[in-house]
Design an enzyme around this catalytic site. Structure first.
Site, PDB file in Angstrom:
ATOM      1  N   PRO A 105       0.913  -1.201  -0.005  1.00 38.42           N
ATOM      2  CG  PRO A 105      -1.004  -1.480   1.464  1.00 38.42           C
ATOM      3  CD  PRO A 105       0.344  -1.490   0.923  1.00 38.42           C
ATOM      4  CB  VAL A 106       0.566   4.639  -1.805  1.00 38.23           C
ATOM      5  CG1 VAL A 106       1.309   6.153  -1.658  1.00 38.23           C
ATOM      6  CG2 VAL A 106       0.878   3.769  -2.950  1.00 38.23           C
ATOM      7  CE  LYS A 107      -2.479   8.548   1.348  1.00 33.97           C
ATOM      8  NZ  LYS A 107      -3.863   9.056   1.958  1.00 33.97           N
ATOM      9  CB  CYS A 108       2.442   0.939   4.099  1.00 31.33           C
ATOM     10  SG  CYS A 108       0.632   0.197   4.584  1.00 31.33           S
ATOM     11  CB  ILE A 109       5.912   3.352   7.334  1.00 34.47           C
ATOM     12  CG1 ILE A 109       5.350   4.683   7.108  1.00 34.47           C
ATOM     13  CG2 ILE A 109       7.751   3.787   7.323  1.00 34.47           C
ATOM     14  CD1 ILE A 109       5.717   5.554   8.505  1.00 34.47           C
TER      15      ILE A 109
END
Length: 109
Positions: A105-109
């Site tokens: 996912p794009v917003k996962c660090i």
């Protein structure tokens, strides 16, 4: 890289499949084992849900989106972060999408 059924499966440095078309349920079991997870029916429900989500929206759900979408489909009992973290302790969005053979996912660090 993973070796599965005698074939090399390319992954990125974090273990996400580079080609989601190579995914299969037997491969998901191997990926889950590498994550320290034994897939139960509850895990499969989430894995299939994120795959369906990806096919519909062409993106992997970040945690907030995953919780909200799960709540809409399955109700508050399953659509909450506590439930999802019990299933995927290293991060529901990260681990569920990895096991589902999807991009991080794009917003996962």
């Amino acid at each position: 890289m993973l070796i599965f059924e005698g074939k090399e499966i390319e992954t990125d440095t974090e273990g996400y499949l580079k080609e989601s078309s190579q995914w299969s349920e037997p491969l998901a079991v191997v990926i889950a084992e590498n994550e320290g997870i034994s897939l139960s029916p509850e895990h499969w429900e989430v894995v299939r849900f994120v795959r369906d989500f990806y096919l519909e929206f062409n993106t992997s759900p970040a945690i907030r989106m995953l919780v909200k979408a799960m709540a809409n489909k399955f109700g508050e009992e399953k659509g909450n972060s506590r439930y999802l973290y019990r299933l995927f302790p290293k991060g529901p969005a990260k681990q569920a999408t990895k096991i589902a053979g999807l991009p991080k996912p794009v917003k996962c660090i």
